[in-house]
Design an enzyme around this catalytic site. Structure first.
Site, mmCIF file in Angstrom:
data_model
loop_
_atom_site.group_PDB
_atom_site.id
_atom_site.type_symbol
_atom_site.label_atom_id
_atom_site.label_comp_id
_atom_site.label_asym_id
_atom_site.label_seq_id
_atom_site.Cartn_x
_atom_site.Cartn_y
_atom_site.Cartn_z
ATOM 1 N N HIS A 9 4.577 1.508 12.437
ATOM 2 C CA HIS A 9 5.978 1.795 12.769
ATOM 3 C C HIS A 9 6.096 2.995 13.720
ATOM 4 O O HIS A 9 5.192 3.825 13.833
ATOM 5 C CB HIS A 9 6.786 2.070 11.499
ATOM 6 C CG HIS A 9 6.326 3.273 10.743
ATOM 7 N ND1 HIS A 9 6.658 4.567 11.102
ATOM 8 C CD2 HIS A 9 5.553 3.391 9.643
ATOM 9 C CE1 HIS A 9 6.122 5.417 10.262
ATOM 10 N NE2 HIS A 9 5.439 4.739 9.363
ATOM 11 N N GLU A 83 3.907 0.970 2.440
ATOM 12 C CA GLU A 83 2.980 2.096 2.409
ATOM 13 C C GLU A 83 2.587 2.395 0.963
ATOM 14 O O GLU A 83 3.270 1.991 0.015
ATOM 15 C CB GLU A 83 3.652 3.328 3.041
ATOM 16 C CG GLU A 83 2.769 4.567 3.136
ATOM 17 C CD GLU A 83 1.518 4.366 3.970
ATOM 18 O OE1 GLU A 83 0.610 3.648 3.486
ATOM 19 O OE2 GLU A 83 1.439 4.939 5.080
#
Length: 205
Positions: A9, A83
């Protein structure tokens, strides 16, 4: 050959501040949005058989902007690509953690199976990513191109699994914000063909 294209990202304020983000749903900052947009012309020239993305907002927004030049691309939200969950450390800077929890941080740095922060162990992330990889292997055949938007830690563990190295050494692979990496799955294993390619950032200069 099946090719996995990996994109971390774009930048967030917590990245700049060196805070543990984990599963905290932090948005991209202005620079992160520009990074993701810079990738769009590059991805528009490529063809993908499937696109997967973590369901957290910073990844979803990165995928949306990076695929803005691609038509008929469905982004498949994938919670298993989140994550690592860092528990009570999320939102803290590395410096804060080292100062506040010196013994716990030292222990965790040596062994990711030490659940000192109340979050995930490395093995927890390995289990969900192994399941994701198994699904990819079942659904796609040789020659397919799969695009994956995720997080630095997640992509590092994914890379360790596919390369057959110790997942607890995931910290040795550092995926930079909005970089493009490439893993090619062949009959003998997996080849790391590209890591942290950021040629698309030239447009930001």
């Amino acid at each position: 050959m099946t090719t996995l294209w990996l994109v971390r990202h774009g930048e967030t304020d917590w990245n700049v501040q060196r805070r543990f983000q984990g599963t905290s749903d932090q948005p991209l900052n202005a620079n992160g949005e520009a990074q993701a947009s810079s990738l769009a012309p590059r991805l528009a020239k490529m063809t993908f058989d499937a696109v997967y993305a973590s369901d957290l907002i910073r990844v979803q927004r990165t995928a949306e902007l990076a695929l803005s030049g691609c038509s008929d691309m469905t982004i498949r939200n994938e919670k298993r690509l989140r994550e690592l969950f860092f528990g009570t450390w999320e939102g803290m800077t590395i410096e804060n953690i080292r100062e506040t929890f010196p013994d716990e941080y030292a222990l965790w740095s040596e062994d990711g199976e030490q659940n000192v922060h109340g979050g995930e162990r490395t093995s927890d992330a390995v289990a969900r990513l192994n399941a994701f990889i198994a699904d990819i292997r079942d659904q796609y055949d040789k020659g397919d191109q799969i695009l994956i938007f995720a997080h630095g830690g997640t992509l590092a563990i994914l890379t360790c699994i596919l390369l057959g190295t110790d997942p607890d050494q995931w910290w040795k692979y550092r995926f930079k914000n909005c970089s493009l990496s490439e893993l090619i799955i062949v009959s003998r294993g997996t080849v790391l063909s590209r890591l942290n390619d950021m040629a698309h950032f030239d447009s930001l200069a």
